[in-house]
Design an enzyme around this catalytic site. Structure first.
Site, short mmCIF file in Angstrom:
data_model
loop_
_atom_site.label_atom_id
_atom_site.label_comp_id
_atom_site.label_asym_id
_atom_site.label_seq_id
_atom_site.Cartn_x
_atom_site.Cartn_y
_atom_site.Cartn_z
N ASP A 144 0.84 -1.20 0.00
CA ASP A 144 0.00 0.00 0.00
C ASP A 144 0.88 1.25 0.00
OD1 ASP A 144 -1.96 1.90 0.25
OD2 ASP A 144 -2.52 1.38 2.32
N LYS A 187 1.63 7.91 0.40
CA LYS A 187 2.04 7.97 1.81
C LYS A 187 3.43 8.61 1.94
CE LYS A 187 -0.30 3.75 3.40
NZ LYS A 187 -1.13 4.37 4.44
N ASP A 244 0.16 -5.01 4.65
CA ASP A 244 -1.22 -4.56 4.46
C ASP A 244 -2.10 -5.67 3.87
OD1 ASP A 244 -3.00 -2.51 4.96
OD2 ASP A 244 -2.81 -1.63 2.97
N ASP A 289 -5.71 6.41 -0.64
CA ASP A 289 -5.08 5.62 0.43
C ASP A 289 -6.12 4.92 1.30
OD1 ASP A 289 -3.05 4.55 1.90
OD2 ASP A 289 -2.57 6.39 3.01
N GLU A 337 -8.01 2.55 0.59
CA GLU A 337 -8.27 1.56 -0.47
C GLU A 337 -8.80 0.23 0.07
OE1 GLU A 337 -5.41 1.91 0.96
OE2 GLU A 337 -5.03 -0.20 1.41
N ARG A 386 -11.08 -0.46 2.21
CA ARG A 386 -12.54 -0.50 2.25
C ARG A 386 -13.12 -0.68 0.85
NH1 ARG A 386 -12.73 5.29 5.09
NH2 ARG A 386 -10.78 4.45 5.88
N1 BES Z 1 -3.18 0.31 5.26
C1 BES Z 1 -3.56 1.57 5.74
C2 BES Z 1 -3.85 1.59 7.23
C3 BES Z 1 -2.67 1.43 8.14
C4 BES Z 1 -1.85 2.51 8.39
C5 BES Z 1 -2.45 0.25 8.77
C6 BES Z 1 -0.79 2.35 9.27
C7 BES Z 1 -1.41 0.11 9.66
C8 BES Z 1 -0.58 1.16 9.90
C9 BES Z 1 -4.83 2.05 5.05
O1 BES Z 1 -4.99 1.66 3.74
C10 BES Z 1 -4.79 3.53 5.05
O2 BES Z 1 -3.89 4.08 4.48
N2 BES Z 1 -5.74 4.14 5.73
C11 BES Z 1 -5.79 5.54 5.85
C12 BES Z 1 -7.23 5.95 5.74
C13 BES Z 1 -7.43 7.41 5.59
C14 BES Z 1 -6.89 7.88 4.26
C15 BES Z 1 -8.90 7.69 5.70
C16 BES Z 1 -5.20 5.94 7.20
O3 BES Z 1 -5.39 5.20 8.17
O4 BES Z 1 -4.53 6.96 7.27
ZN ZN Z 2 -4.11 -0.17 3.27
ZN ZN Z 3 -4.06 2.91 2.34
#
Ligand code: BES
Ligand code: ZN
Ligand code: ZN
Length: 498
Positions: A263, A270, A281, A340, A342, A344
């Site tokens: 991811d 990111k 991920d 990001d 993604e 969901r």
């Molecule tokens: N895979 C990430 C979530 C994540 C982040 C898991 C850090 C473990 C450690 C997910 O896809 C993501 O990036 N989520 C975003 C959502 C936001 C853009 C609404 C997040 O958590 O920042």
């Molecule tokens: Zn993710």
């Molecule tokens: Zn993500």
């Protein structure tokens, strides 16, 4: 690790002696077979109070003609529980070094069955390291040779203890698989490689069917969530469906996993620090595959379904953009405000497909879904949301039993409202603000749980956000480092009752 339970008095290799805190001598009965000089050494150490046997401590004894010993502190007997016993067992594996050799004799006396079984389970679970990419060091102790543990306890307890140890070993094969998949580098583990391994697993077992929906098929079927996330990568997305004991009648438990093999965030890219961790991920899919393996290894006879949504989230000229509107497999449209978010999106297609085509009695999804869940719960628990109180309680209880905590979180209507007020689509993939981010993510997923046939009620569904528990949980004593294999045991226990 091979575990052999018997009443044999001989000590093979190093003696492993678990001791309750502040023991002043060896438990009656445990001296048998121990060489006099080793016994004297142990007695001296205990009477002098040189080893207090606090939880998490160990001491190695060597140098007498009586052989070697590894003393393990169990902590206070009154405080003992399944998890403390697992952690003490794990301490055997983590303290074992070259000096102890690969053959151990573990002596229990006066310890109840459940506590002995948990101790052995902990030893087994901690006996894992990911060395696939390390060149062999000729001088180092061979890692290929398995550890053999001879366990002795009272006569009447051996048969049940061997049965428990065998079950732990079987389930651990699923935990190890989940860790292997989680730890695998993302250049080698991409969506279709995961599918290949799943197909291979299916071909090895008569009672396992594996079906793969590839990229072209997903496009044709209208899986806009999976396709939108995965299309920016050269490594195309897919959905993998496992069916165990498909000849048995349903409805059946269905486990759904987020499988983002890497991811980057996509166009909403990111920051670089720790981005490497986004290889984990896909741990939701790793757990799903691990549960399938654990069920097969433990001889489960009922039908169970697993489904994993595999994609690599990359920025490219063919990647989806913030602002895109996609049509998911459910027919609902989603405004992609942040690429990001993604997980969901791929899960929206997975949940809808599972609910509509796979005859689930309930669906449980696992996803490293939000950083917000780590903010809320740290690394101590997975977040747990459900539209069904009974399912939620069953998962919570199973998690507690296994020492894999799943903590209830709310599915307030306000969160659903927040996620369904897009100006131009049915649903938005980003909350309106940054607060409650793990709850809004869960509320998003709920929009993609179909109703039970002919009713207005949704299929019972639960969501586990494993972002904080899938890796890097330093307080998880059953793992050395890396992927944890979280919830393979919880779900195996939930499904089988074993
Ligand atoms: N895979 C990430 C979530 C994540 C982040 C898991 C850090 C473990 C450690 C997910 O896809 C993501 O990036 N989520 C975003 C959502 C936001 C853009 C609404 C997040 O958590 O920042
Ligand atoms: Zn993710
Ligand atoms: Zn993500």
């Amino acid at each position: 690790m091979k575990v052999i339970v018997n009443t044999n008095e001989n000590i093979n290799g190093t003696l492993v002696l678990p001791l309750w805190q502040d023991s002043k001598n060896m438990a009656t009965g445990s001296e048998s077979g121990v060489h006099r000089s080793l016994k004297n050494q142990i007695d001296n150490i205990l009477t002098e109070g040189d080893f207090k046997a606090k939880a998490g401590t160990s001491m190695t004894l060597a140098g007498t003609e009586g052989g070697k010993a590894l003393l393990i502190g169990l902590g206070k007997e009154d405080d003992a529980n399944l998890q403390s016993m697992r952690e003490s067992g794990a301490k055997v594996t983590s303290s074992r070094g070259k000096i102890h050799g690969k053959t151990l004799t573990l002596k229990f006396n006066g310890v109840e069955h459940g506590h002995m079984a948990a101790f052995i389970e902990g030893m087994i679970l901690r006996d894992y390291s990911y060395d696939n990419y390390k060149s062999k060091d000729e001088d180092a102790e061979s890692n290929d040779e398995e550890i053999t543990v001879h366990v002795t306890c009272e006569d009447g307890k051996t048969a049940d203890l061997q049965t428990s140890a065998d079950l732990s070993s079987a389930v651990a094969t699923g935990v190890y698989l989940a860790r292997d998949l989680g730890n695998a580098p993302p250049n080698d583990l991409y969506p279709m490689e995961f599918a290949r391994q799943a197909i291979e697993f299916g071909s090895e077992h008569d009672n396992v069917e594996v079906k793969v929906i590839n990229y072209d098929e997903a496009r044709t079927m209208g899986m806009g969530g999976l396709v939108g996330v995965g299309m920016g990568s050269y490594r195309k997305p897919c959905m993998v469906i496992f069916e165990i004991n498909g000849d048995k009648p349903g409805p059946s438990p269905c486990i759904v996993g987020k499988g983002i093999t890497f991811d980057t965030g996509g166009i909403s890219i990111k920051p670089s620090p720790s981005m490497d961790e986004m290889k984990y991920d896909m741990h939701g899919s790793a757990t799903t595959f691990g549960v399938m393996k654990a069920l097969v290894a433990s001889g489960h006879k009922e039908r169970v379904i697993g489904l994993t949504c595999m994609a690599e989230n990359m920025p490219s000229s063919n990647a989806q953009r913030p602002g895109d509107v996609i049509t998911t497999y459910s027919g609902k449209t989603v405004e992609v405000l942040n690429t990001d978010a993604e997980g969901r999106l791929v899960l929206s297609d997975g949940l809808w497909y599972a609910g509509k085509h796979l005859n689930p009695s309930y669906m449980i999804d696992l996803a490293t879904l939000t950083g917000a869940c780590v903010v809320a719960l740290g690394h101590e628990a997975s977040g747990l949301w459900s539209n069904d109180d009974e399912l939620l309680n069953n998962i919570k209880t199973a998690g507690e039993h296994c020492g894999e905590i799943a903590w209830p979180m709310p599915l307030f209507k306000a969160f659903e409202k927040e996620m369904t007020d897009s100006k131009i689509a049915d649903v938005r993939n980003l909350g309106a603000g940054r607060y409650g981010g793990s709850n809004t993510a869960a509320a998003f997923l709920k929009q993609f749980v179909p109703n039970m046939d002919g009713t207005e009620d949704q299929i019972p569904w639960a969501h586990l956000d494993i972002a904080g528990t899938a890796w890097g949980a330093k307080s998880n004593k059953l793992v050395k480092n890396g992927a944890t294999g979280i919830h393979v045991r919880t779900l195996h226990h939930l499904i089988t009752g074993l």
